[in-house]
Design a protein around this motif. Structure first.
Motif, PDB file in Angstrom:
ATOM      1  N   ALA A   1     -20.162   4.273  -0.874  1.00 22.48           N
ATOM      2  CA  ALA A   1     -19.363   5.040   0.093  1.00 22.48           C
ATOM      3  C   ALA A   1     -18.207   5.766  -0.603  1.00 22.48           C
ATOM      4  O   ALA A   1     -17.564   6.628   0.003  1.00 22.48           O
ATOM      5  N   GLY A   2     -17.933   5.418  -1.860  1.00 26.76           N
ATOM      6  CA  GLY A   2     -16.945   6.151  -2.659  1.00 26.76           C
ATOM      7  C   GLY A   2     -15.542   6.094  -2.084  1.00 26.76           C
ATOM      8  O   GLY A   2     -15.045   5.043  -1.689  1.00 26.76           O
ATOM      9  N   ASN A   3     -14.896   7.269  -2.010  1.00 26.49           N
ATOM     10  CA  ASN A   3     -13.501   7.332  -1.574  1.00 26.49           C
ATOM     11  C   ASN A   3     -13.297   6.905  -0.127  1.00 26.49           C
ATOM     12  O   ASN A   3     -12.203   6.478   0.247  1.00 26.49           O
TER      13      ASN A   3
ATOM     14  N   PRO B   1      -8.787   3.680   1.810  1.00 24.90           N
ATOM     15  CA  PRO B   1      -8.145   2.710   2.703  1.00 24.90           C
ATOM     16  C   PRO B   1      -8.014   1.315   2.082  1.00 24.90           C
ATOM     17  O   PRO B   1      -7.031   0.619   2.326  1.00 24.90           O
ATOM     18  N   THR B   2      -8.989   0.923   1.262  1.00 26.36           N
ATOM     19  CA  THR B   2      -8.899  -0.388   0.602  1.00 26.36           C
ATOM     20  C   THR B   2      -7.670  -0.432  -0.302  1.00 26.36           C
ATOM     21  O   THR B   2      -6.928  -1.422  -0.313  1.00 26.36           O
ATOM     22  N   THR B   3      -7.452   0.647  -1.060  1.00 22.41           N
ATOM     23  CA  THR B   3      -6.290   0.719  -1.951  1.00 22.41           C
ATOM     24  C   THR B   3      -4.994   0.668  -1.143  1.00 22.41           C
ATOM     25  O   THR B   3      -4.032  -0.011  -1.533  1.00 22.41           O
TER      26      THR B   3
ATOM     27  N   ASP C   1     -17.531   9.467   7.635  1.00 22.00           N
ATOM     28  CA  ASP C   1     -17.316  10.690   6.851  1.00 22.00           C
ATOM     29  C   ASP C   1     -17.434  11.948   7.704  1.00 22.00           C
ATOM     30  O   ASP C   1     -16.818  12.971   7.406  1.00 22.00           O
ATOM     31  N   ASN C   2     -18.247  11.849   8.751  1.00 20.67           N
ATOM     32  CA  ASN C   2     -18.506  13.010   9.593  1.00 20.67           C
ATOM     33  C   ASN C   2     -17.697  13.001  10.895  1.00 20.67           C
ATOM     34  O   ASN C   2     -18.067  13.636  11.870  1.00 20.67           O
ATOM     35  N   GLY C   3     -16.593  12.256  10.879  1.00 24.23           N
ATOM     36  CA  GLY C   3     -15.619  12.361  11.952  1.00 24.23           C
ATOM     37  C   GLY C   3     -15.817  11.474  13.165  1.00 24.23           C
ATOM     38  O   GLY C   3     -15.116  11.635  14.164  1.00 24.23           O
TER      39      GLY C   3
ATOM     40  N   ARG D   1     -10.612   0.325  -8.742  1.00 24.52           N
ATOM     41  CA  ARG D   1     -11.517   1.385  -9.217  1.00 24.52           C
ATOM     42  C   ARG D   1     -12.925   1.134  -8.709  1.00 24.52           C
ATOM     43  O   ARG D   1     -13.278  -0.002  -8.359  1.00 24.52           O
ATOM     44  N   LEU D   2     -13.741   2.183  -8.707  1.00 19.52           N
ATOM     45  CA  LEU D   2     -15.158   2.040  -8.369  1.00 19.52           C
ATOM     46  C   LEU D   2     -15.969   1.788  -9.642  1.00 19.52           C
ATOM     47  O   LEU D   2     -15.650   2.326 -10.710  1.00 19.52           O
TER      48      LEU D   2
END
Length: 322
Positions: free
Chosen positions: A272-274, A279-281, A230-232, A299-300
């Motif tokens: 971890a959300g989105n 990427p999974t989607t 998330d932080n690059g 969906r989560l």
């Protein structure tokens, strides 16, 4: 009078319990430590004592309740209400749970696998509550699953339905605790994410905090991997991409087989959300048959840690209404 239910979510370290209404609202919830000493022989007595004490403390009577449901690790015989092979509970021999709990508390009791029960929770009150065909995947210490078809849990001829964690995603890959190789569980569970990171780290030559941590022997968790992504952190993002590729591939195979309304991802890793979902989607859509891709959604989960006790309540209700 509101008919009340008791839900029990038995885990290797903690047992969560709840009193619920027959419409799935939690009235009271609490947790106790799971005592796995002495071959786990204290686990069921502790649950019984905890329920009895909570009733006393909260002015509930046995007559207020209509049934008890429970989710457990291990191999479950639903008819007999027994469990065997729950190694994280030290249950190596057959445990007669239904007999003990019904005798002590005098209420009808139903038992199922913990992943199936969490699936019922999300199906009843969470991310799957609008649909009749839903598949649930839990990404935790392991990878579990539950399949609901026409509103009913699918168990299979030997209870093996929904073992999504043991779909092969990398033939000849990492060895799994089940004895075979390349199972999804070895790549997309909390421990699997770390295993993927350590495996890929030797090939990565750029700057990366995650690689530094692995090289210096610092503790790496799946949460850390997703946080750094998330932080690059470029390497952390590569790891997440690998994990999501395997997960998306497995879910596409599930989708192509069942074409459910939704595939719902829960468990600790799903926090971890989105970062996990997007990427999974993408990989799901790349590998799914077009009519499946156009109709099955990823969906989560929505219920978090309450999925197990709510699902156990649903199990109790279904058992009574049979």
């Amino acid at each position: 009078m509101v008919r009340k239910l008791i839900g029990i979510d038995l885990g290797g370290t903690t047992t969560k319990l709840a009193f619920l209404t027959d419409s799935g609202e939690i009235l009271d919830k609490w947790a106790i430590t799971t005592d796995v000493s002495a071959n786990g022989e204290n686990i069921v007595p502790n649950i019984i004592n905890s329920i009895a004490k909570k009733m006393e403390d909260s002015d509930h009577k046995i007559d207020d309740f209509i049934g008890i449901g429970m989710g457990t690790p291990g191999s479950v015989n639903r008819e007999e209400g027994t469990v065997i092979g729950a190694y994280n509970l030290n249950w190596k021999t057959t445990q007669h749970i239904k007999d003990q709990i019904e005798k002590a508390l005098g209420l009808p009791f139903a038992l199922d696998n913990d992943a199936n029960v969490a699936s019922l929770g999300e199906y009843w009150k969470g991310a799957g509550s609008k649909d009749s065909d839903v598949v649930f995947v839990t990404l935790g210490t392991g990878v579990g699953g539950g399949v609901i078809v026409n509103g009913e849990l699918a168990h299979g001829v030997n209870g093996g339905a929904g073992e999504i964690g043991h779909i092969t995603v990398e033939p000849g890959g990492f060895e799994c605790t089940c004895g075979k190789r390349g199972c999804l569980e070895q790549y997309a569970s909390a421990t699997g994410v770390v295993k993927v990171a350590k495996n890929l780290s030797s090939e990565f030559t750029g700057q990366s905090r995650l690689k530094e941590m692995i090289n210096s022997g610092e503790e790496v968790t799946s949460k850390v991997v997703f946080f750094l992504a998330d932080n690059g952190d470029i390497f952390a993002n590569q790891v997440v991409d690998h994990v999501c590729y395997y997960l998306g591939l497995a879910l596409a195979n599930v989708g192509n087989t069942l074409n459910p309304d939704n595939i719902v991802i829960g468990g600790g890793v799903s926090n971890a959300g989105n970062t996990l979902l997007q990427p999974t989607t993408k990989y799901f859509q790349e590998n799914a048959f077009r009519p499946v891709r156009d109709s099955t959604k990823i969906r989560l989960a929505q219920l978090g840690n309450d999925a197990g006790v709510i699902g156990a309540g649903s199990l109790a209700l279904r058992n009574i209404n049979k």
